[in-house]
Design a protein around this motif. Structure first.
Motif, PDB file in Angstrom:
ATOM      1  N   TYR A  84       0.841  -1.200   0.000  1.00  0.00           N
ATOM      2  CA  TYR A  84       0.000   0.000   0.000  1.00  0.00           C
ATOM      3  C   TYR A  84       0.877   1.251   0.000  1.00  0.00           C
ATOM      4  N   ASP A  85       1.902   1.279   0.864  1.00  0.00           N
ATOM      5  CA  ASP A  85       2.782   2.442   0.965  1.00  0.00           C
ATOM      6  C   ASP A  85       3.426   2.769  -0.385  1.00  0.00           C
ATOM      7  N   THR A  98      -6.519   6.365   3.333  1.00  0.00           N
ATOM      8  CA  THR A  98      -5.383   7.275   3.416  1.00  0.00           C
ATOM      9  C   THR A  98      -5.813   8.535   4.169  1.00  0.00           C
ATOM     10  N   PRO A 158      -1.812   5.509   6.682  1.00  0.00           N
ATOM     11  CA  PRO A 158      -2.911   4.590   6.367  1.00  0.00           C
ATOM     12  C   PRO A 158      -3.695   4.277   7.628  1.00  0.00           C
ATOM     13  N   VAL A 206       1.325  11.682   5.845  1.00  0.00           N
ATOM     14  CA  VAL A 206       0.376  10.688   5.342  1.00  0.00           C
ATOM     15  C   VAL A 206       0.383   9.452   6.239  1.00  0.00           C
ATOM     16  N   VAL A 253       0.926   4.288  -2.767  1.00  0.00           N
ATOM     17  CA  VAL A 253       0.582   5.676  -2.437  1.00  0.00           C
ATOM     18  C   VAL A 253       1.695   6.625  -2.893  1.00  0.00           C
TER      19      VAL A 253
END
Length: 431
Positions: free
Chosen positions: A193-194, A409, A311, A309, A197
């Motif tokens: 996911y990181d 996010t 999650p 940022v 993003v």
């Protein structure tokens, strides 16, 4: 395979919503609907505990009545004790509310706490006492190091380790650790996911620096991120230990990185951001791990934290848009401490809520409440806890612990002193 896929925050299939509402008898705002196997032990293709391998097979299948005993090895002292207090406030409040309502089918939950100071050796000693002397029915702890110290013994004893604050991939291997169910998102899934993003903001690639905590948790995040970044357009050009935040910041500044990923524990992110501000370094993006959600640290960092940022999968009880959310209202009715708006407090509440739902599912099984039926329930559960962001569920199957099945996010607003949603949910679709 992890496939980032955008979907609206409330976009659950209509049939799924109807089934969930029918099962729970509540509205969509409650978000407390549950979809579970009717009987974990008897479910077709469901997980079945191998009690023959237990140190004491009879203890694993003995029906529990009256009290379910939980042993919690927690860092009541040491480097993360302050933050852990928030998590324990949420955890204790949810347990107390369930007991006040009569318990799980009349079974009260009794939690005993022992201090491990966030050190694996002390956690192992605590677990030994919990298992051998206190005869607890389940365990919980905080941190990947303590989980690693406990996992072998509690699996041999066939005593469930339910929802500890840990994310290391090793202990998600069901074949090796069938009695261990970690709470935090899988490190490799979160890392993918990181990377997605970062690439969304920097489609042509970027130089990334990692601020790496030297504990098992920090190194787990760092290793997972490095693995996920391989073959992408991201270049990891610097890895700086967070032992001294000022040195961390200076090292990352000298490397000229565009993005800083903080592979840290709960109390790392604010100090690292503050240190970067002190040395005059403002990266284009700062990405924090999901466990680094303590709002007080970002408030202390001031304007330097703006735009960070993170999650998330948890509701923010201070969000005005959720003022009438039934899950938030339930949570606020149970948690009355001053830290109740802190995400870490919410996390502790959800850990307890997952435990309670697991016990409820086990009670409803033909075996009744036993160590074996509880781990079977934990391995066969889909549950939308009331304080999960609407559209996010906890998912565990006989072959895979997905955990939270999506991320929202969030971006820190220094002006509003809280995280704000950015875009739609990003779904985790398996390994």
């Amino acid at each position: 395979m992890f496939t980032p896929r955008l979907r609206p925050a409330v976009a659950l299939p209509a049939a799924a919503i109807a089934a969930m509402l029918a099962a729970a008898g509540c509205s969509t705002a409650d978000n407390a609907a549950t979809t579970t196997n009717e009987s974990p032990a008897a479910a077709s293709g469901g997980f079945k505990a191998d009690t023959a391998a237990c140190d004491d097979p009879a203890a694993a299948t003995k029906k529990i009545e009256g009290t379910w005993k939980v042993g919690y090895s927690a860092p009541l002292s040491g480097p993360v004790a302050g933050v852990v207090t928030y998590a324990l406030d949420g955890y204790k409040a949810r347990i107390a509310a369930e007991n006040a309502a009569g318990g799980v089918n009349g079974v009260k939950i009794d939690v005993s706490f022992k201090d491990d100071a966030y050190t694996p050796d002390k956690a192992k000693a605590n677990a030994t006492q919990f298992l051998q002397s206190d005869k607890v029915d389940s365990l919980i702890t905080f941190g990947s190091g303590p989980v690693g110290a406990i996992a072998d013994d509690q699996n041999a004893a066939c005593v469930p380790l339910l929802y500890p604050s840990s994310s290391v991939q090793q202990y998600r291997d069901i074949s090796q650790f069938p009695w261990t169910i970690q709470y935090l998102p899988a490190g490799d899934a979160e890392a993918r996911y990181d990377v997605s993003v970062i690439l969304k903001r920097f489609p042509d690639g970027a130089k990334v620096g990692i601020a790496e905590n030297q504990t098992a948790s920090g190194k787990g995040y760092s290793n997972a991120f490095q693995s996920a970044a391989k073959g992408s357009k991201l270049q990891i050009t610097s890895i700086a230990p967070t032992t001294d935040p000022n040195t961390t910041a200076t090292t990352l500044k000298a490397a000229g990185v565009d993005v800083v990923y903080i592979a840290g524990i709960t109390n790392d992110c604010g100090p690292v951001v503050q240190a970067m501000a002190r040395v005059g370094f403002t990266p284009k993006m700062v990405l924090n791990p999901s466990n680094c959600a303590d709002g007080t640290a970002y408030v202390a960092a001031g304007q330097a934290a703006d735009g960070g940022v993170l999650p998330s999968y948890l509701k923010d009880p201070s969000d005005p848009a959720l003022a009438n959310d039934e899950g938030v209202r339930k949570y606020l009715s149970q948690v009355t401490t001053d830290d109740r708006n802190n995400t870490i407090t919410v996390a502790g509440w959800v850990q307890a809520d997952l435990t309670i739902n697991t016990l409820k599912q086990a009670v409803a099984s033909p075996s009744g409440l036993t160590h074996a039926s509880v781990i079977e329930a934990a391995r066969n559960m889909t549950y939308a806890s009331p304080m999960l962001i609407n559209g996010i569920k906890w998912v565990s199957t006989p072959t895979e612990l997905v955990g939270f099945d999506a991320f929202q996010t969030l971006v820190w607003s220094a002006a509003d002193k809280r995280f704000k949603p950015d875009g739609d949910l990003i779904t985790i679709t398996g390994k």
